[in-house]
Design a protein around this motif. Sequence first.
Motif, PDB file in Angstrom:
ATOM      1  N   GLN A 241       9.111  17.409  -3.123  1.00  0.00           N
ATOM      2  CA  GLN A 241       8.460  18.770  -3.133  1.00  0.00           C
ATOM      3  C   GLN A 241       9.125  19.394  -1.974  1.00  0.00           C
ATOM      4  O   GLN A 241       9.120  18.973  -1.039  1.00  0.00           O
ATOM      5  CB  GLN A 241       6.904  18.553  -2.909  1.00  0.00           C
ATOM      6  CG  GLN A 241       6.342  20.057  -3.332  1.00  0.00           C
ATOM      7  CD  GLN A 241       4.794  19.908  -3.582  1.00  0.00           C
ATOM      8  OE1 GLN A 241       4.329  18.572  -3.703  1.00  0.00           O
ATOM      9  NE2 GLN A 241       4.111  21.048  -3.629  1.00  0.00           N
TER      10      GLN A 241
ATOM     11  N   THR B  46       8.841  23.360  -1.800  1.00  0.00           N
ATOM     12  CA  THR B  46       7.911  24.100  -1.378  1.00  0.00           C
ATOM     13  C   THR B  46       6.377  23.768  -2.176  1.00  0.00           C
ATOM     14  O   THR B  46       6.334  22.840  -2.980  1.00  0.00           O
ATOM     15  CB  THR B  46       8.192  25.591  -1.512  1.00  0.00           C
ATOM     16  OG1 THR B  46       8.236  25.950  -3.023  1.00  0.00           O
ATOM     17  CG2 THR B  46       9.707  25.900  -0.963  1.00  0.00           C
ATOM     18  N   GLN B  47       5.456  24.679  -1.755  1.00  0.00           N
ATOM     19  CA  GLN B  47       4.200  24.367  -2.423  1.00  0.00           C
ATOM     20  C   GLN B  47       4.199  24.414  -3.980  1.00  0.00           C
ATOM     21  O   GLN B  47       3.681  23.692  -4.837  1.00  0.00           O
ATOM     22  CB  GLN B  47       3.297  25.533  -2.185  1.00  0.00           C
ATOM     23  CG  GLN B  47       1.833  25.265  -2.579  1.00  0.00           C
ATOM     24  CD  GLN B  47       0.729  26.305  -2.146  1.00  0.00           C
ATOM     25  OE1 GLN B  47       0.419  25.759  -0.913  1.00  0.00           O
ATOM     26  NE2 GLN B  47       0.625  27.055  -2.734  1.00  0.00           N
ATOM     27  N   SER B  48       5.269  25.248  -4.608  1.00  0.00           N
ATOM     28  CA  SER B  48       5.471  25.475  -6.190  1.00  0.00           C
ATOM     29  C   SER B  48       6.864  25.022  -6.584  1.00  0.00           C
ATOM     30  O   SER B  48       7.224  25.362  -7.813  1.00  0.00           O
ATOM     31  CB  SER B  48       5.509  26.914  -6.510  1.00  0.00           C
ATOM     32  OG  SER B  48       6.425  27.766  -5.671  1.00  0.00           O
TER      33      SER B  48
ATOM     34  N   CYS C 290       0.050  23.298  -7.047  1.00  0.00           N
ATOM     35  CA  CYS C 290      -0.221  22.222  -5.953  1.00  0.00           C
ATOM     36  C   CYS C 290      -1.700  21.532  -6.450  1.00  0.00           C
ATOM     37  O   CYS C 290      -2.424  21.811  -7.252  1.00  0.00           O
ATOM     38  CB  CYS C 290      -0.552  22.961  -4.778  1.00  0.00           C
ATOM     39  SG  CYS C 290      -1.652  24.514  -4.773  1.00  0.00           S
TER      40      CYS C 290
ATOM     41  N   SER D  69       1.540  17.891  -3.916  1.00  0.00           N
ATOM     42  CA  SER D  69       0.633  18.193  -2.627  1.00  0.00           C
ATOM     43  C   SER D  69      -0.479  18.989  -2.860  1.00  0.00           C
ATOM     44  O   SER D  69      -0.410  19.898  -3.842  1.00  0.00           O
ATOM     45  CB  SER D  69       1.414  18.254  -1.603  1.00  0.00           C
ATOM     46  OG  SER D  69       2.052  19.881  -1.607  1.00  0.00           O
TER      47      SER D  69
ATOM     48  N   CYS E 156      -2.600  22.236  -1.919  1.00  0.00           N
ATOM     49  CA  CYS E 156      -2.225  23.427  -1.571  1.00  0.00           C
ATOM     50  C   CYS E 156      -2.260  24.133  -0.022  1.00  0.00           C
ATOM     51  O   CYS E 156      -3.259  23.172   0.474  1.00  0.00           O
ATOM     52  CB  CYS E 156      -3.201  24.596  -2.520  1.00  0.00           C
ATOM     53  SG  CYS E 156      -2.934  24.768  -4.269  1.00  0.00           S
ATOM     54  N   CYS E 157      -1.515  24.532   0.312  1.00  0.00           N
ATOM     55  CA  CYS E 157      -1.741  25.026   1.829  1.00  0.00           C
ATOM     56  C   CYS E 157      -3.092  26.000   2.110  1.00  0.00           C
ATOM     57  O   CYS E 157      -3.379  26.818   1.193  1.00  0.00           O
ATOM     58  CB  CYS E 157      -0.380  25.809   2.068  1.00  0.00           C
ATOM     59  SG  CYS E 157       1.166  25.240   2.096  1.00  0.00           S
TER      60      CYS E 157
ATOM     61  N   SER F  75      -1.230  21.984   7.253  1.00  0.00           N
ATOM     62  CA  SER F  75      -0.745  21.571   6.217  1.00  0.00           C
ATOM     63  C   SER F  75      -1.411  20.472   5.720  1.00  0.00           C
ATOM     64  O   SER F  75      -2.121  19.676   6.496  1.00  0.00           O
ATOM     65  CB  SER F  75       0.836  21.225   6.436  1.00  0.00           C
ATOM     66  OG  SER F  75       1.113  20.344   7.484  1.00  0.00           O
TER      67      SER F  75
ATOM     68  N   CYS G 180       4.069  24.827   4.648  1.00  0.00           N
ATOM     69  CA  CYS G 180       2.925  25.488   4.817  1.00  0.00           C
ATOM     70  C   CYS G 180       3.287  26.968   5.875  1.00  0.00           C
ATOM     71  O   CYS G 180       3.995  26.755   6.803  1.00  0.00           O
ATOM     72  CB  CYS G 180       1.806  25.117   5.302  1.00  0.00           C
ATOM     73  SG  CYS G 180       1.099  23.997   3.955  1.00  0.00           S
TER      74      CYS G 180
END
Length: 733
Positions: A553, A555-557, A599, A627, A629-630, A695, A707
């Motif tokens: 991963q 980034t978050q998306s 996420c 993961s 979500c932030c 995070s 994050c």
Amino acid sequence: MASTPGKWMSLIGVSLICFKVIASSNAAPEIPIIDQAYSKLSNSITVEWASVPGATSYLLTAQDGESFIETIVTISPGTVSGLKAATTYKITIRAVNAGGRSQASPPKKAKTVLAAPVLDVSSPSSDTILVQWETVSMAVGFSVSIMRSNGLGRMWKENTTNTSLTFTSLDAGTLYTIKAYAWNANGIPGDDSTYNQRTSPHAPADIQVSFDSGTQKATVSWMPTEGAFSYTVTASSEASKLNCSTTSTSCTISALHCGTEYALSILASNDAGSSHSTATVNLKTVACAPRSISIQEDYPGHLSVSWSDVELGDYYVAFVKSDDGLEVHCNTSLTQCSFPSDCGFTYFISVFAYNQVGQSPLGDVFNYTTAPCCPSDIKPVFVSSDTTELVWSPVRGAEMYETKAVNGNHVIECNDTASACTLSALQCDTVYNVTVYSFSEIRGSNTSCAPQCVTTAPCSPEIKNVSKDTFPIINVHWQANNDEATYIVTARGESGIYHCTSSGEFCMIADLPCGSFFSISAVAQTEAGQSLPSYSVPLETVPCCPADLRVIQVTQSVTNVSWTIGNGAQTYVTILESHKGQSKCHTPQNHCILGCISCGTNYTVALKAVSATGLTAFCTYQDYSSSACCPLGVKLYRLGNNGIQICWRASVRSANYRAELYGSKGVFTCTPTSALSYCDITEIPCGDVYTVMVSPVDETGSKLTFCPQKIYSVTCSGSSVGMVIFRGKRNAE
């Protein structure tokens, strides 16, 4: 100038008068009134009305339901044409002039009369005329009349409800005029049809025949027949028919055949047809020489002569003379005789027919050469599955040899002057009856030679399908064109050679490597030998699945998916799929970036390895969980002089988070227990600026670094409890 107003007033008055006249002349005419509307013909209705002053023309309208027909006429009466027979129409009329058209008159209804029958007239015999017609819509009966077209004699008229009528006792060869019409239930007649028809003539009488035996011609004469345009004389026999046609009362028939009995008949004809044939007159000629003489050897040493039977022949004599001077003959009432013969001799044969008149003319003289002996010690040599070479010793009297290989309707021939022959284009895996005939130009073939059996090598199989559904096992299917054959299938490629054997129509080759190219071929084996190889079928095995695949991963998306190279694959399609949707990329590399990742979501991981030809391997791997979500709303609260509480809003209650503070005096962390969205850091120095990042923590306990970060200033003055000062934020590095 003083008189000017008076002049203007006069002008205005004249203008008004002119305007009134013009307006009056441009007015539409009055509405006409229909006096009567009636039908005399099946396709029209006639309308009568009183004239309307000022009308220059009239518009007649006939309406039948939704359809209508309009006609413009100038005076009464007027007719609307193009209508349907036996149909009721609503009739209206409008008057028309330069000022326009009037409104429609009050309607009147009128019905068209019945259509005329369509006649089909013929003369079956010289005193009969048959009149037929198709039924007419709404007709309940028909009237048909007939009389001579020249007006002489009486007229016959018949009423009927049928669609045919026969008039009898008419004069032969006479032109008649027929009229017919239909009437409806009210007895109103419809259109009539007129047809001229002539009766066929009588057969000629008083027939006279004179025959010239020297020229084989017959002259026939007769008395003329009323109404006949031409005459045809026919001389018929069982084998032929001769004709002569004329407009006079005599005719000559030429080229009569000898030995034939003819029946002479005469037909008189006109435009209605022909008369019945006259009574036949028989005519006999002299006998002909026998024909269709056939000479054959029923078996070696026995010659048979036959001929066709001739008319008027009582008996036959056949003369046979050999080229060594010996002559024999046979006298018979049959059509054949036999005598002994030997191979290599030439015989001269003639046959005569006799009857009460005498001997027939000399027919053709035939010479016959007996056939040479059959070849012996024939030795077949197989060259291939479609070719066979035959060799034998020469025989006496043979100028050429004819070799035939027969299997049902399939016949292969070979003609050669040498005592050897190669038969090509044979069918594979086939038993042939092979016969070698000796041939002479005069006699032909010796048909008494015995055949022998020759079997060709098997046919090459034809590969129909190579199935790869259960890779690494392939099933090869072929069309088995041989009886009791064994088939060997071979797959050749850079990675090796693989075989399978079967007596059926398919076999299985296992353990083929992925990402490889092979050439598939098959051969058939029987006791007769081995076939040629089949046409090769290319085979490409599916690409190899990558041995290792990793999902990281970013980034978050966004995730980065990478894998090892799969043998035979040119491109890859990577798919992450969850209940929230699908993310996919298609690339020739061994890695790709996938966006739109949710996420805190479980994904199934799949990869398609695609070859250059589009062959695809479907590969599956361990599921991947993104993961959590932030968190949002990260805030800092002072707990005391040296304590900070970090709070946030978690997207998932069950997620684990880790908070970190970076300052010039050190790095401080805290991790709350599960399901809490805050944690406390004690003993943190004040009077410093801190970068704060909260995070989620993955399953291995590793924190994620993507994050967002916030910057806070922790002062040492003021209240010891409350929020710290927010200085700004920055994205995660």
